[in-house]
Motif scaffolding. Structure first.
Motif, PDB file in Angstrom:
ATOM      1  N   GLU A   1       0.784  -1.225   0.000  1.00  0.00           N
ATOM      2  CA  GLU A   1       0.000   0.000   0.000  1.00  0.00           C
ATOM      3  C   GLU A   1       0.821   1.283   0.000  1.00  0.00           C
ATOM      4  OE1 GLU A   1      -2.621  -0.309   3.353  1.00  0.00           O
ATOM      5  OE2 GLU A   1      -1.008  -0.567   4.800  1.00  0.00           O
ATOM      6  N   THR A   2       0.164   2.322  -0.485  1.00  0.00           N
ATOM      7  CA  THR A   2       0.752   3.663  -0.600  1.00  0.00           C
ATOM      8  C   THR A   2       2.019   3.623  -1.446  1.00  0.00           C
ATOM      9  OG1 THR A   2       0.054   3.853   1.727  1.00  0.00           O
ATOM     10  CG2 THR A   2       1.037   5.792   0.752  1.00  0.00           C
ATOM     11  N   ILE A   3       2.007   2.809  -2.481  1.00  0.00           N
ATOM     12  CA  ILE A   3       3.177   2.664  -3.351  1.00  0.00           C
ATOM     13  C   ILE A   3       3.222   3.855  -4.306  1.00  0.00           C
ATOM     14  CG2 ILE A   3       4.375   1.173  -4.990  1.00  0.00           C
ATOM     15  CD1 ILE A   3       4.025   0.055  -2.079  1.00  0.00           C
ATOM     16  N   PRO A   4       4.326   4.612  -4.303  1.00  0.00           N
ATOM     17  CA  PRO A   4       4.358   5.857  -5.079  1.00  0.00           C
ATOM     18  C   PRO A   4       4.979   5.757  -6.458  1.00  0.00           C
ATOM     19  CG  PRO A   4       6.219   5.816  -3.580  1.00  0.00           C
ATOM     20  CD  PRO A   4       5.480   4.510  -3.389  1.00  0.00           C
ATOM     21  N   SER A   5       5.641   4.630  -6.754  1.00  0.00           N
ATOM     22  CA  SER A   5       6.406   4.595  -8.002  1.00  0.00           C
ATOM     23  C   SER A   5       6.174   3.316  -8.796  1.00  0.00           C
ATOM     24  CB  SER A   5       7.915   4.737  -7.719  1.00  0.00           C
ATOM     25  OG  SER A   5       8.464   3.518  -7.268  1.00  0.00           O
ATOM     26  N   ILE A   6       6.304   3.458 -10.088  1.00  0.00           N
ATOM     27  CA  ILE A   6       6.171   2.321 -11.003  1.00  0.00           C
ATOM     28  C   ILE A   6       7.253   1.284 -10.722  1.00  0.00           C
ATOM     29  CG2 ILE A   6       6.551   1.649 -13.411  1.00  0.00           C
ATOM     30  CD1 ILE A   6       3.774   2.608 -13.016  1.00  0.00           C
ATOM     31  N   LYS A   7       8.477   1.743 -10.506  1.00  0.00           N
ATOM     32  CA  LYS A   7       9.582   0.808 -10.304  1.00  0.00           C
ATOM     33  C   LYS A   7       9.351  -0.038  -9.051  1.00  0.00           C
ATOM     34  CE  LYS A   7      13.870   2.080 -11.109  1.00  0.00           C
ATOM     35  NZ  LYS A   7      15.214   2.691 -10.939  1.00  0.00           N
ATOM     36  N   GLU A   8       8.887   0.599  -7.976  1.00  0.00           N
ATOM     37  CA  GLU A   8       8.649  -0.164  -6.753  1.00  0.00           C
ATOM     38  C   GLU A   8       7.498  -1.150  -6.946  1.00  0.00           C
ATOM     39  OE1 GLU A   8       8.923   0.561  -1.971  1.00  0.00           O
ATOM     40  OE2 GLU A   8       8.379   2.250  -3.241  1.00  0.00           O
ATOM     41  N   ALA A   9       6.505  -0.764  -7.716  1.00  0.00           N
ATOM     42  CA  ALA A   9       5.399  -1.678  -8.018  1.00  0.00           C
ATOM     43  C   ALA A   9       5.907  -2.891  -8.796  1.00  0.00           C
ATOM     44  CB  ALA A   9       4.319  -0.954  -8.817  1.00  0.00           C
ATOM     45  N   GLU A  10       6.759  -2.658  -9.769  1.00  0.00           N
ATOM     46  CA  GLU A  10       7.343  -3.765 -10.535  1.00  0.00           C
ATOM     47  C   GLU A  10       8.127  -4.695  -9.625  1.00  0.00           C
ATOM     48  OE1 GLU A  10       8.154  -2.032 -14.983  1.00  0.00           O
ATOM     49  OE2 GLU A  10       9.513  -1.378 -13.395  1.00  0.00           O
ATOM     50  N   ALA A  11       8.889  -4.113  -8.706  1.00  0.00           N
ATOM     51  CA  ALA A  11       9.669  -4.926  -7.766  1.00  0.00           C
ATOM     52  C   ALA A  11       8.759  -5.786  -6.892  1.00  0.00           C
ATOM     53  CB  ALA A  11      10.543  -4.023  -6.900  1.00  0.00           C
ATOM     54  N   LEU A  12       7.678  -5.205  -6.405  1.00  0.00           N
ATOM     55  CA  LEU A  12       6.773  -5.934  -5.519  1.00  0.00           C
ATOM     56  C   LEU A  12       6.035  -7.048  -6.256  1.00  0.00           C
ATOM     57  CD1 LEU A  12       5.436  -2.898  -3.489  1.00  0.00           C
ATOM     58  CD2 LEU A  12       6.703  -4.843  -2.533  1.00  0.00           C
ATOM     59  N   VAL A  13       5.612  -6.784  -7.479  1.00  0.00           N
ATOM     60  CA  VAL A  13       4.936  -7.819  -8.262  1.00  0.00           C
ATOM     61  C   VAL A  13       5.885  -8.981  -8.542  1.00  0.00           C
ATOM     62  CG1 VAL A  13       3.973  -8.311 -10.550  1.00  0.00           C
ATOM     63  CG2 VAL A  13       3.188  -6.322  -9.266  1.00  0.00           C
ATOM     64  N   GLU A  14       7.134  -8.669  -8.853  1.00  0.00           N
ATOM     65  CA  GLU A  14       8.129  -9.725  -9.060  1.00  0.00           C
ATOM     66  C   GLU A  14       8.384 -10.496  -7.763  1.00  0.00           C
ATOM     67  OE1 GLU A  14      11.803  -8.679 -10.876  1.00  0.00           O
ATOM     68  OE2 GLU A  14      10.874  -7.646 -12.570  1.00  0.00           O
ATOM     69  N   LEU A  15       8.547  -9.770  -6.675  1.00  0.00           N
ATOM     70  CA  LEU A  15       8.855 -10.393  -5.383  1.00  0.00           C
ATOM     71  C   LEU A  15       7.726 -11.304  -4.923  1.00  0.00           C
ATOM     72  CD1 LEU A  15      10.674 -10.644  -2.878  1.00  0.00           C
ATOM     73  CD2 LEU A  15       9.614  -8.550  -2.001  1.00  0.00           C
ATOM     74  N   LEU A  16       6.501 -10.926  -5.199  1.00  0.00           N
ATOM     75  CA  LEU A  16       5.354 -11.717  -4.762  1.00  0.00           C
ATOM     76  C   LEU A  16       5.416 -13.141  -5.300  1.00  0.00           C
ATOM     77  CD1 LEU A  16       2.834 -11.260  -3.013  1.00  0.00           C
ATOM     78  CD2 LEU A  16       1.594 -10.640  -5.111  1.00  0.00           C
ATOM     79  N   ARG A  17       6.056 -13.333  -6.447  1.00  0.00           N
ATOM     80  CA  ARG A  17       6.180 -14.679  -7.021  1.00  0.00           C
ATOM     81  C   ARG A  17       6.998 -15.608  -6.138  1.00  0.00           C
ATOM     82  NH1 ARG A  17       8.142 -12.061 -12.435  1.00  0.00           N
ATOM     83  NH2 ARG A  17       6.221 -11.089 -13.192  1.00  0.00           N
ATOM     84  N   GLU A  18       7.840 -15.044  -5.294  1.00  0.00           N
ATOM     85  CA  GLU A  18       8.627 -15.867  -4.372  1.00  0.00           C
ATOM     86  C   GLU A  18       7.777 -16.427  -3.240  1.00  0.00           C
ATOM     87  OE1 GLU A  18      12.103 -13.820  -3.001  1.00  0.00           O
ATOM     88  OE2 GLU A  18      12.577 -13.013  -4.993  1.00  0.00           O
ATOM     89  N   PHE A  19       6.545 -15.937  -3.139  1.00  0.00           N
ATOM     90  CA  PHE A  19       5.610 -16.395  -2.105  1.00  0.00           C
ATOM     91  C   PHE A  19       4.335 -16.873  -2.803  1.00  0.00           C
ATOM     92  CE2 PHE A  19       8.382 -13.089  -0.551  1.00  0.00           C
ATOM     93  CZ  PHE A  19       8.898 -13.638   0.623  1.00  0.00           C
ATOM     94  N   PRO A  20       4.427 -18.003  -3.491  1.00  0.00           N
ATOM     95  CA  PRO A  20       3.342 -18.439  -4.393  1.00  0.00           C
ATOM     96  C   PRO A  20       2.019 -18.721  -3.698  1.00  0.00           C
ATOM     97  CG  PRO A  20       4.961 -20.189  -4.084  1.00  0.00           C
ATOM     98  CD  PRO A  20       5.556 -18.958  -3.494  1.00  0.00           C
ATOM     99  N   ASN A  21       2.037 -18.954  -2.400  1.00  0.00           N
ATOM    100  CA  ASN A  21       0.792 -19.219  -1.678  1.00  0.00           C
ATOM    101  C   ASN A  21       0.141 -17.949  -1.132  1.00  0.00           C
ATOM    102  OD1 ASN A  21       0.980 -22.043  -2.042  1.00  0.00           O
ATOM    103  ND2 ASN A  21       2.418 -22.189  -0.318  1.00  0.00           N
ATOM    104  N   SER A  22       0.760 -16.806  -1.382  1.00  0.00           N
ATOM    105  CA  SER A  22       0.236 -15.539  -0.871  1.00  0.00           C
ATOM    106  C   SER A  22      -0.512 -14.784  -1.945  1.00  0.00           C
ATOM    107  CB  SER A  22       1.373 -14.660  -0.338  1.00  0.00           C
ATOM    108  OG  SER A  22       1.981 -15.245   0.794  1.00  0.00           O
ATOM    109  N   LYS A  23      -1.589 -14.133  -1.543  1.00  0.00           N
ATOM    110  CA  LYS A  23      -2.337 -13.216  -2.396  1.00  0.00           C
ATOM    111  C   LYS A  23      -2.142 -11.801  -1.843  1.00  0.00           C
ATOM    112  CE  LYS A  23      -4.223 -16.410  -5.000  1.00  0.00           C
ATOM    113  NZ  LYS A  23      -3.987 -16.518  -6.451  1.00  0.00           N
ATOM    114  N   ALA A  24      -2.372 -10.813  -2.685  1.00  0.00           N
ATOM    115  CA  ALA A  24      -2.116  -9.437  -2.256  1.00  0.00           C
ATOM    116  C   ALA A  24      -3.008  -8.476  -3.023  1.00  0.00           C
ATOM    117  CB  ALA A  24      -0.649  -9.075  -2.492  1.00  0.00           C
TER     118      ALA A  24
END
Length: 341
Positions: A189-212
């Motif tokens: 939440e409160t993500i201000p930048s495209i780059k940080e969003a890209e990082a978080l979407v990529e990182l989420l794949r490391e936690f395949p059982n998690s939704k966000a």
């Protein structure tokens, strides 16, 4: 039996979670009501948080009962989701500002989920809500700028000096703790930048059982805080199979409708809007909140629901009374519409 097994939300822990919180779900059962500003409620009870580099996360250490009490008040108000006091929490921050080991910092961050789960268990036991699904716990992950404590969470300027891998490395310990502690969903939440969003979407794949869900801070009617178009942010969200919603938070309520309208063509059947703005009051670093400009999110909430928002709540300066009014208004409107079908 763990707290998650006992009172968790299996409808959000399963592989069908994304479809369950889709626009179709919101049209069938009404929107999921989020809580309001946890820090706002803590301050209303007399805690002093302004100027603290850990903000409400310090209260996990200094007064965990105050967090339980705040969560409980939001549940009583009708919130379907309570959000952990971890927005400004990080292992590095706890180690630096609380002088603790990494092991203790890990336990403290995970305690944000445990406190919320315990509160849900108590609420369900004491109130036995018959017509409500068991409330969910969202594990809050704020932007790197929140740790910097310099206001850059509303500009995203720091991302210009960081790589996607560096941003992933920063967020990884926090998401790992929240996932391991059993958060039903991760609130990016409160993500201000495209780059940080890209990082978080990529990182989420490391936690395949998690939704966000992924919510952006926004500067105007078309752009997120770093100046990128909101449409670009939604396109990044659409790449993820783990996101259940994308949207906006911690912005003026007046910005929500035009922002959602700008990305209407990008709406996906598996990804609803998540919306939880501030009260409309402006923050002044020297004098605090300016009480003029306050906007009721209740009436606007109906418009957001019509636009496809499946998760609706509030952020700064939104307390339990506002959430109670919001949920009664939205649920009442939804039931009235459903009776006409």
């Amino acid at each position: 039996m763990s707290i998650t097994d006992d009172v968790g939300a299996p409808w959000l822990n399963s592989s069908s979670m994304s479809s369950a919180v889709s626009v179709e779900f919101s049209q069938k059962d009404g929107p999921i009501i989020l809580d309001g500003g946890l820090a706002t409620e803590l301050e209303a009870q007399g805690l002093r948080l302004q100027g603290d580099p850990l903000w409400s996360a310090r209260v996990l250490h200094s007064n965990p009962q105050a967090i339980r009490d705040a969560h409980y008040r939001f549940l009583l108000s009708g919130a379907d989701v309570i959000t952990t006091a971890t927005y400004q929490a990080s292992l590095e921050g706890f180690i630096r500002h609380l002088d603790m080991t990494s092991e203790l910092a890990t336990e403290l961050l995970m305690s944000g989920v445990h406190l919320a789960k315990e509160t849900v268990k108590q609420f369900v036991s004491e109130n036995k809500p018959i017509e409500r699904k068991n409330p969910m716990v969202a594990g809050s992950v704020g932007p790197y700028g929140a740790f910097l404590h310099n206001g850059s969470e509303y500009s995203g300027a720091y991302a210009d000096e960081m790589s996607i891998e560096e941003l992933k490395a920063w967020h990884r310990p926090q998401i790992s703790c929240l996932a391991a502690a059993g958060a039903d969903v991760i609130a990016l939440e409160t993500i201000p930048s495209i780059k940080e969003a890209e990082a978080l979407v990529e990182l989420l794949r490391e936690f395949p059982n998690s939704k966000a869900w992924l919510a952006f801070s926004c500067k105007d009617r078309k752009c997120i805080s770093d100046g990128s178009l909101f449409t670009e942010a939604v396109q990044i969200a659409n790449r993820s199979k783990q996101l259940i919603a994308v949207g906006v938070n911690c912005c003026s309520p007046s910005l929500v409708k035009p922002l959602l309208d700008s990305a209407k063509a990008l709406q996906s059947p598996d990804l609803c809007w998540v919306v939880y703005p501030n009260s409309g009051e402006e923050w002044d670093a020297d004098h605090g909140w300016k009480t003029s400009g306050k906007t009721s999110i209740t009436e606007l909430g109906l418009e957001w629901m019509k636009q496809g928002a499946g998760l609706i709540g509030g952020c700064c300066r939104i307390g339990p009374a506002h959430i109670e009014e919001l949920q009664k208004h939205l649920r009442g409107s939804h039931l009235s519409q459903a009776s006409l079908v």
